[in-house]
Design a protein around this motif. Structure first.
Motif, PDB file in Angstrom:
ATOM      1  N   THR A 174     -10.089   4.307   1.724  1.00  0.00           N
ATOM      2  CA  THR A 174     -10.208   5.019   3.003  1.00  0.00           C
ATOM      3  C   THR A 174      -9.003   4.778   3.911  1.00  0.00           C
ATOM      4  N   CYS A 175      -7.929   4.225   3.352  1.00  0.00           N
ATOM      5  CA  CYS A 175      -6.728   3.962   4.159  1.00  0.00           C
ATOM      6  C   CYS A 175      -6.221   5.261   4.784  1.00  0.00           C
ATOM      7  N   ASP A 176      -5.974   5.236   6.098  1.00  0.00           N
ATOM      8  CA  ASP A 176      -5.517   6.424   6.816  1.00  0.00           C
ATOM      9  C   ASP A 176      -3.998   6.567   6.833  1.00  0.00           C
ATOM     10  N   GLY A 177      -3.289   5.537   6.393  1.00  0.00           N
ATOM     11  CA  GLY A 177      -1.843   5.625   6.311  1.00  0.00           C
ATOM     12  C   GLY A 177      -1.150   5.569   7.661  1.00  0.00           C
ATOM     13  N   LEU A 178       0.060   6.141   7.705  1.00  0.00           N
ATOM     14  CA  LEU A 178       0.877   6.141   8.925  1.00  0.00           C
ATOM     15  C   LEU A 178       0.936   7.544   9.521  1.00  0.00           C
ATOM     16  N   CYS A 179       0.986   7.599  10.832  1.00  0.00           N
ATOM     17  CA  CYS A 179       1.194   8.880  11.498  1.00  0.00           C
ATOM     18  C   CYS A 179       2.631   9.334  11.236  1.00  0.00           C
ATOM     19  N   SER A 180       2.794  10.532  10.758  1.00  0.00           N
ATOM     20  CA  SER A 180       4.133  11.032  10.441  1.00  0.00           C
ATOM     21  C   SER A 180       4.942  11.354  11.684  1.00  0.00           C
ATOM     22  N   GLU A 181       4.290  11.381  12.857  1.00  0.00           N
ATOM     23  CA  GLU A 181       5.001  11.682  14.102  1.00  0.00           C
ATOM     24  C   GLU A 181       5.505  10.417  14.785  1.00  0.00           C
ATOM     25  N   GLY A 218       4.570   7.058  13.616  1.00  0.00           N
ATOM     26  CA  GLY A 218       4.674   5.925  12.709  1.00  0.00           C
ATOM     27  C   GLY A 218       3.629   4.852  12.892  1.00  0.00           C
ATOM     28  N   VAL A 219       2.635   5.077  13.764  1.00  0.00           N
ATOM     29  CA  VAL A 219       1.623   4.062  13.993  1.00  0.00           C
ATOM     30  C   VAL A 219       0.729   3.932  12.761  1.00  0.00           C
ATOM     31  N   ASN A 220       0.291   2.710  12.496  1.00  0.00           N
ATOM     32  CA  ASN A 220      -0.649   2.471  11.402  1.00  0.00           C
ATOM     33  C   ASN A 220      -2.025   2.931  11.859  1.00  0.00           C
ATOM     34  N   LEU A 221      -2.502   4.009  11.286  1.00  0.00           N
ATOM     35  CA  LEU A 221      -3.749   4.619  11.736  1.00  0.00           C
ATOM     36  C   LEU A 221      -4.978   3.783  11.392  1.00  0.00           C
ATOM     37  N   ASN A 222      -4.797   2.758  10.598  1.00  0.00           N
ATOM     38  CA  ASN A 222      -5.906   1.843  10.312  1.00  0.00           C
ATOM     39  C   ASN A 222      -6.115   0.858  11.459  1.00  0.00           C
ATOM     40  N   GLU A 223      -5.068   0.658  12.261  1.00  0.00           N
ATOM     41  CA  GLU A 223      -5.111  -0.359  13.306  1.00  0.00           C
ATOM     42  C   GLU A 223      -5.111   0.214  14.718  1.00  0.00           C
ATOM     43  N   GLU A 224      -4.539   1.404  14.886  1.00  0.00           N
ATOM     44  CA  GLU A 224      -4.429   1.974  16.225  1.00  0.00           C
ATOM     45  C   GLU A 224      -4.835   3.437  16.215  1.00  0.00           C
ATOM     46  N   HIS A 225      -5.275   3.900  17.383  1.00  0.00           N
ATOM     47  CA  HIS A 225      -5.606   5.312  17.533  1.00  0.00           C
ATOM     48  C   HIS A 225      -4.340   6.076  17.886  1.00  0.00           C
ATOM     49  N   CYS A 226      -4.092   7.137  17.146  1.00  0.00           N
ATOM     50  CA  CYS A 226      -2.888   7.937  17.377  1.00  0.00           C
ATOM     51  C   CYS A 226      -3.200   9.044  18.373  1.00  0.00           C
ATOM     52  N   THR A 227      -2.302   9.246  19.348  1.00  0.00           N
ATOM     53  CA  THR A 227      -2.488  10.280  20.364  1.00  0.00           C
ATOM     54  C   THR A 227      -1.683  11.538  20.064  1.00  0.00           C
ATOM     55  N   CYS A 282       0.838  -1.200   0.000  1.00  0.00           N
ATOM     56  CA  CYS A 282       0.000   0.000   0.000  1.00  0.00           C
ATOM     57  C   CYS A 282       0.874   1.252   0.000  1.00  0.00           C
ATOM     58  N   GLY A 283       0.497   2.234  -0.806  1.00  0.00           N
ATOM     59  CA  GLY A 283       1.268   3.467  -0.895  1.00  0.00           C
ATOM     60  C   GLY A 283       1.083   4.389   0.292  1.00  0.00           C
ATOM     61  N   ARG A 284       0.113   4.111   1.159  1.00  0.00           N
ATOM     62  CA  ARG A 284      -0.114   4.960   2.335  1.00  0.00           C
ATOM     63  C   ARG A 284       0.385   4.329   3.633  1.00  0.00           C
ATOM     64  N   PHE A 304      10.473   8.286  13.049  1.00  0.00           N
ATOM     65  CA  PHE A 304       9.438   8.344  12.015  1.00  0.00           C
ATOM     66  C   PHE A 304       9.350   9.716  11.366  1.00  0.00           C
ATOM     67  N   ALA A 305      10.250  10.596  11.727  1.00  0.00           N
ATOM     68  CA  ALA A 305      10.202  11.954  11.190  1.00  0.00           C
ATOM     69  C   ALA A 305      10.431  11.989   9.684  1.00  0.00           C
ATOM     70  N   VAL A 306      11.062  10.954   9.161  1.00  0.00           N
ATOM     71  CA  VAL A 306      11.369  10.933   7.730  1.00  0.00           C
ATOM     72  C   VAL A 306      10.255  10.282   6.913  1.00  0.00           C
ATOM     73  N   LEU A 307       9.164   9.876   7.564  1.00  0.00           N
ATOM     74  CA  LEU A 307       8.095   9.198   6.840  1.00  0.00           C
ATOM     75  C   LEU A 307       7.527  10.030   5.690  1.00  0.00           C
ATOM     76  N   PRO A 308       7.257  11.333   5.890  1.00  0.00           N
ATOM     77  CA  PRO A 308       6.724  12.109   4.759  1.00  0.00           C
ATOM     78  C   PRO A 308       7.653  12.086   3.549  1.00  0.00           C
ATOM     79  N   GLN A 309       8.974  12.195   3.838  1.00  0.00           N
ATOM     80  CA  GLN A 309       9.929  12.152   2.732  1.00  0.00           C
ATOM     81  C   GLN A 309       9.943  10.790   2.068  1.00  0.00           C
ATOM     82  N   LEU A 310       9.823   9.740   2.889  1.00  0.00           N
ATOM     83  CA  LEU A 310       9.809   8.392   2.323  1.00  0.00           C
ATOM     84  C   LEU A 310       8.606   8.187   1.427  1.00  0.00           C
TER      85      LEU A 310
END
Length: 208
Positions: free
Chosen positions: A138-145, A147-156, A70-72, A175-181
């Motif tokens: 509707t994939c929510d992707g990863l939290c850029s802060e 790195g949690v998978n927002l489809n599986e866990e609630h991000c705080t 998945c791209g997200r 996980f700060a480099v996630l947006p660049q990745l």
């Protein structure tokens, strides 16, 4: 069940559709695409109709299952793809003219008694593979802060409305480099899309 996409004109009855169930390995169609794994054989139905001096009309539907990332959210997921195509094959006496004739008018020609639709099936399936695959619209992707998978866990993590998301990143976070990745992945997919277009632009001429 037929395990090849090569057909013998002599076995096709005139004036009626001849139906064939097919099942072949993806490797037989040279379906070797980067970041795409074919997890089932290519199956389908091919209808053949011989008419007017050994011209052959072909109508085919083929399908298979693939696995992509998945791209997200970057998680692997499976998807089924289906392709349909129609062709007209015309016999030709001089094999040396097949490529030049096909290049000029886009028609399909064959010499001898057999013709092959493997290349046409390969192109039709390759076109159906998404360039930017998503496990869900509707994939929510990863939290850029964090790195949690927002489809599986609630991000705080908290992102305020008056601050740009890039400014909220913790530079010490792994996980700060996630947006660049993700941006790099998008660029790579554009490159893959170009390569795929070049791959599927191969001539679909059949030879014996």
């Amino acid at each position: 069940m037929k395990d090849t996409l090569v057909f013998d004109v002599r076995n096709i009855r005139d004036g009626v559709f001849n139906n064939h169930e097919v099942e072949i390995l993806a490797s037989q169609l040279e379906l070797d695409l980067e970041d795409v794994r074919f997890i089932s054989p290519v199956r389908g139905t091919v209808q053949l109709l011989r008419h007017s001096e050994d011209n052959v009309y072909v109508k085919a539907e083929v399908f298979t299952d693939i696995e992509m990332q998945c791209g997200r959210c970057l998680e692997p997921f499976e998807e089924d793809i289906t392709a349909t195509f129609e062709l007209q094959f015309t016999p030709i006496d001089n094999p040396e003219k097949i490529e030049s004739e096909s290049a000029e008018d886009g028609e399909h020609y064959y010499d001898g008694e057999t013709f092959d639709i493997s290349e046409d099936a390969r192109q039709a399936l390759a076109i159906q593979i998404p360039i930017w695959p998503l496990c869900s619209q509707t994939c929510d992707g990863l939290c850029s802060e964090c790195g949690v998978n927002l489809n599986e866990e609630h991000c705080t993590c908290q992102i305020t409305d008056d601050v740009e998301p890039e400014e909220t990143l913790n530079v010490n976070s792994p996980f700060a480099v996630l947006p660049q990745l993700l941006e790099t992945a998008k660029s790579e997919n554009k490159s893959k899309a170009k390569n795929r277009k070049e791959m599927i632009s191969k001539n679909g001429t059949s030879k014996t």
